[in-house]
Design an enzyme around this catalytic site. Structure first.
Site, PDB file in Angstrom:
ATOM      1  N   ASN A   7       0.864  -1.182   0.000  1.00  0.00           N
ATOM      2  CA  ASN A   7       0.000   0.000   0.000  1.00  0.00           C
ATOM      3  C   ASN A   7       0.909   1.244   0.000  1.00  0.00           C
ATOM      4  O   ASN A   7       1.485   1.582   1.027  1.00  0.00           O
ATOM      5  CB  ASN A   7      -0.878  -0.050   1.257  1.00  0.00           C
ATOM      6  CG  ASN A   7      -1.811   1.140   1.365  1.00  0.00           C
ATOM      7  OD1 ASN A   7      -1.782   2.054   0.538  1.00  0.00           O
ATOM      8  ND2 ASN A   7      -2.643   1.143   2.395  1.00  0.00           N
ATOM      9  N   ARG A  84      -2.839  -2.235  -3.229  1.00  0.00           N
ATOM     10  CA  ARG A  84      -3.977  -1.337  -3.067  1.00  0.00           C
ATOM     11  C   ARG A  84      -3.806  -0.216  -4.099  1.00  0.00           C
ATOM     12  O   ARG A  84      -2.764   0.433  -4.144  1.00  0.00           O
ATOM     13  CB  ARG A  84      -3.969  -0.727  -1.672  1.00  0.00           C
ATOM     14  CG  ARG A  84      -5.051   0.307  -1.536  1.00  0.00           C
ATOM     15  CD  ARG A  84      -4.801   1.238  -0.392  1.00  0.00           C
ATOM     16  NE  ARG A  84      -5.896   2.171  -0.270  1.00  0.00           N
ATOM     17  CZ  ARG A  84      -5.795   3.345   0.308  1.00  0.00           C
ATOM     18  NH1 ARG A  84      -4.651   3.741   0.831  1.00  0.00           N
ATOM     19  NH2 ARG A  84      -6.832   4.143   0.369  1.00  0.00           N
ATOM     20  N   HIS A 173     -12.474   3.954   0.215  1.00  0.00           N
ATOM     21  CA  HIS A 173     -12.485   3.029   1.354  1.00  0.00           C
ATOM     22  C   HIS A 173     -13.275   1.753   1.029  1.00  0.00           C
ATOM     23  O   HIS A 173     -13.752   1.060   1.927  1.00  0.00           O
ATOM     24  CB  HIS A 173     -13.162   3.640   2.612  1.00  0.00           C
ATOM     25  CG  HIS A 173     -12.465   4.798   3.225  1.00  0.00           C
ATOM     26  ND1 HIS A 173     -13.156   5.887   3.716  1.00  0.00           N
ATOM     27  CD2 HIS A 173     -11.160   5.041   3.453  1.00  0.00           C
ATOM     28  CE1 HIS A 173     -12.302   6.755   4.217  1.00  0.00           C
ATOM     29  NE2 HIS A 173     -11.080   6.277   4.069  1.00  0.00           N
ATOM     30  N   GLY A 203     -12.344   7.299  10.247  1.00  0.00           N
ATOM     31  CA  GLY A 203     -10.940   7.415  10.656  1.00  0.00           C
ATOM     32  C   GLY A 203     -10.538   8.858  10.463  1.00  0.00           C
ATOM     33  O   GLY A 203     -11.336   9.764  10.737  1.00  0.00           O
ATOM     34  N   ARG A 234     -10.711  17.377   6.460  1.00  0.00           N
ATOM     35  CA  ARG A 234     -11.432  17.629   5.202  1.00  0.00           C
ATOM     36  C   ARG A 234     -12.849  18.112   5.487  1.00  0.00           C
ATOM     37  O   ARG A 234     -13.491  17.647   6.427  1.00  0.00           O
ATOM     38  CB  ARG A 234     -11.513  16.357   4.358  1.00  0.00           C
ATOM     39  CG  ARG A 234     -10.185  15.966   3.763  1.00  0.00           C
ATOM     40  CD  ARG A 234     -10.281  14.646   3.031  1.00  0.00           C
ATOM     41  NE  ARG A 234      -9.331  13.693   3.576  1.00  0.00           N
ATOM     42  CZ  ARG A 234      -9.359  12.383   3.362  1.00  0.00           C
ATOM     43  NH1 ARG A 234     -10.308  11.851   2.611  1.00  0.00           N
ATOM     44  NH2 ARG A 234      -8.451  11.603   3.896  1.00  0.00           N
ATOM     45  N   ARG A 277      -9.059  12.323  20.142  1.00  0.00           N
ATOM     46  CA  ARG A 277      -8.597  12.192  21.534  1.00  0.00           C
ATOM     47  C   ARG A 277      -8.261  13.574  22.089  1.00  0.00           C
ATOM     48  O   ARG A 277      -8.637  13.909  23.214  1.00  0.00           O
ATOM     49  CB  ARG A 277      -7.377  11.263  21.598  1.00  0.00           C
ATOM     50  CG  ARG A 277      -7.768   9.813  21.370  1.00  0.00           C
ATOM     51  CD  ARG A 277      -6.597   8.956  21.047  1.00  0.00           C
ATOM     52  NE  ARG A 277      -6.099   9.238  19.697  1.00  0.00           N
ATOM     53  CZ  ARG A 277      -5.298   8.434  19.011  1.00  0.00           C
ATOM     54  NH1 ARG A 277      -4.892   7.309  19.543  1.00  0.00           N
ATOM     55  NH2 ARG A 277      -4.906   8.738  17.799  1.00  0.00           N
ATOM     56  N   GLY A 323     -10.313   4.052  13.005  1.00  0.00           N
ATOM     57  CA  GLY A 323      -9.837   4.639  14.264  1.00  0.00           C
ATOM     58  C   GLY A 323     -10.925   5.215  15.151  1.00  0.00           C
ATOM     59  O   GLY A 323     -11.012   4.894  16.343  1.00  0.00           O
ATOM     60  N   GLY A 325     -14.417   5.041  14.571  1.00  0.00           N
ATOM     61  CA  GLY A 325     -15.550   4.109  14.669  1.00  0.00           C
ATOM     62  C   GLY A 325     -15.297   3.002  15.676  1.00  0.00           C
ATOM     63  O   GLY A 325     -16.191   2.595  16.418  1.00  0.00           O
ATOM     64  N   GLU A 377      -8.034  -3.881   5.899  1.00  0.00           N
ATOM     65  CA  GLU A 377      -8.002  -3.727   4.441  1.00  0.00           C
ATOM     66  C   GLU A 377      -6.969  -4.655   3.810  1.00  0.00           C
ATOM     67  O   GLU A 377      -7.196  -5.205   2.739  1.00  0.00           O
ATOM     68  CB  GLU A 377      -7.702  -2.261   4.093  1.00  0.00           C
ATOM     69  CG  GLU A 377      -8.909  -1.376   4.398  1.00  0.00           C
ATOM     70  CD  GLU A 377      -8.570   0.098   4.508  1.00  0.00           C
ATOM     71  OE1 GLU A 377      -7.953   0.474   5.527  1.00  0.00           O
ATOM     72  OE2 GLU A 377      -8.924   0.861   3.618  1.00  0.00           O
TER      73      GLU A 377
END
Ligand code: ADP
Length: 392
Positions: A7, A84, A173, A203, A234, A277, A323, A325, A377
């Site tokens: 990847n 990927r 994704h 994530g 984003r 976090r 991350g 979820g 993945e």
């Protein structure tokens, strides 16, 4: 059969070697800061339940050098390589054996994913040089979304923008959505073809998909991974007129605005932080913008759940992954509270307990099940690579 999964990002390379017979990971790692003065390779080997770690810090000028360094760490034989690739456009509806024509088609999709497809291709060429004669397979992030019907993937623009410029929703994704959809069906004791799911990959990048009987019906990302719910940095969905308005009124160039929408918006734009976090810490300390960012994020997720419940007609389960979820009980709770009218009831005490294994967080009375399923993945790419080779 040992399958190496590659990847490649713009400055990174992640890899994992699967023994498909024992269905285990033999070794894997990540090369970071490719092209910078000092690169780092972190390599892990898994043997008899033990993890051995090796770290190398040295200049890694390009992806070929990164691949060479990776290959030096791997002592196992390699039978095939799975890559990927981010953007397959409409050319690729499923995982594909890489040939010269496939590489040309990946290149033709570069304009649709200028940051991702070129490094993916470099990774493919480097792997061909390193493992000559071994089959190479491309698994595209967009594959799983190719079942989305035209009414859902088209934008309401002049139709020839689609035919001439390939402007449409592609979604991303896909490998993760497919993995957790199949895994959740299996955990529910059902065939993927028999369940309707809303899969939430949350994530740094976030996307939500409506999956009917194993086939994707709609997804929140669009022609690019900028669309959908707001993300770490984003912006997600915007009124499209805002872009032109900002160009006129701020004097920012198109490139500068692209940078704002991709890197300085989302959670970070609202409160200055993109890692949840940090955001929860700030919120607990009374930072009202941090609290607002979480509220906005959860609200947007909730809206997609409502929309995709309508798309699916019947929902058997929601699946949280990636991350946020998998780890963030606050976001899950806020996104789902008040949805009892849809048949979604969460057990708050269970939701609050971190659990790295796949588990449910709904109450006994909940009509819709709610699962937290860690994504994988690389494993999905390995499964699909093996599938392609078995068909040869
Ligand atoms: P990527 O899209 O980069 O693969 P990940 O799926 O690794 O992203 O998710 C990264 C994000 O997950 C972090 O930015 C952070 O917001 C969130 N995250 C990771 N661990 C936790 C945690 N324990 N609690 C809350 N959020 C977490």
């Amino acid at each position: 059969m040992n399958i190496l999964i590659i990847n490649t990002g713009s400055s990174s390379l992640k890899y994992q070697l699967f023994d498909m017979t024992a269905a285990g990971v033999l070794t894997g790692g990540v090369v970071e800061r490719i092209g910078e003065a000092e690169g780092v390779l972190t390599h892990k080997t898994y043997e008899n339940g033990e993890v051995k770690k090796n770290k190398i810090t040295q200049a890694i000028p390009d992806h070929q050098a990164a691949m060479n360094l990776m290959a030096e760490q791997i002592s196992h034989g390699i039978d095939a390589v799975g890559h990927r690739v981010v953007q397959g456009g409409e050319s690729f509806k499923e995982a594909t054996l890489i040939t010269e024509d496939v590489k040309k088609a990946i290149e033709a999709n570069n304009p649709l994913a200028p940051l991702h497809n070129p490094p993916n291709l470099i990774g493919i060429r480097a792997a061909e040089a390193l493992f000559p004669g071994k089959p190479q397979v491309a698994v595209f992030d967009t594959n799983f979304h190719q079942t989305i019907p035209e009414k859902a993937f088209l934008y309401a623009l002049p139709y020839d923008y689609y035919t001439n410029h390939r402007i449409r929703k592609y979604g991303f994704h896909g490998t993760s959505h497919k993995y957790v959809a199949n895994e959740t069906a299996r955990l529910m004791g059902k065939n993927p073809g028999d369940v309707n799911l809303i899969t939430l990959h949350l994530g740094n990048g976030c996307s939500i998909s409506a999956v009917k009987g194993g086939k994707c019906q709609d997804t929140s990302m669009g022609m690019t991974p900028l669309a959908g719910v707001m993300m770490g940095t984003r912006c997600g969905d915007l009124d499209p007129a805002i872009f032109g308005y900002l160009m006129t009124h701020t004097g920012l160039s198109q490139d500068e605005l692209d940078e704002v929408l991709n890197k300085k918006s989302g959670l970070k734009g609202i409160c200055g932080y993109n890692d949840l976090r940090d955001i929860h810490d700030k919120s607990a300390q009374g930072d009202t913008n941090a609290a607002l960012a979480v509220d906005m994020f959860a609200y947007q997720i909730k809206k997609y759940i409502g929309a995709y419940a309508a798309v699916l007609g019947r929902v058997d389960a929601l699946v949280f992954t990636a991350g946020v979820g998998e780890n963030d009980e606050i976001v899950r709770w806020k996104a789902l509270e008040g949805l009892d009218f849809l048949g979604i009831e969460i057990d708050k005490a269970v939701n609050d307990v971190r659990n790295p294994k796949p588990h449910t967080i709904h109450t006994e009375n909940s009509r819709i099940q709610v699962w937290v399923v860690p994504t994988d993945e690389e494993r999905q790419i390995a499964i699909e690579t093996r599938g392609v080779l078995e068909k040869q």
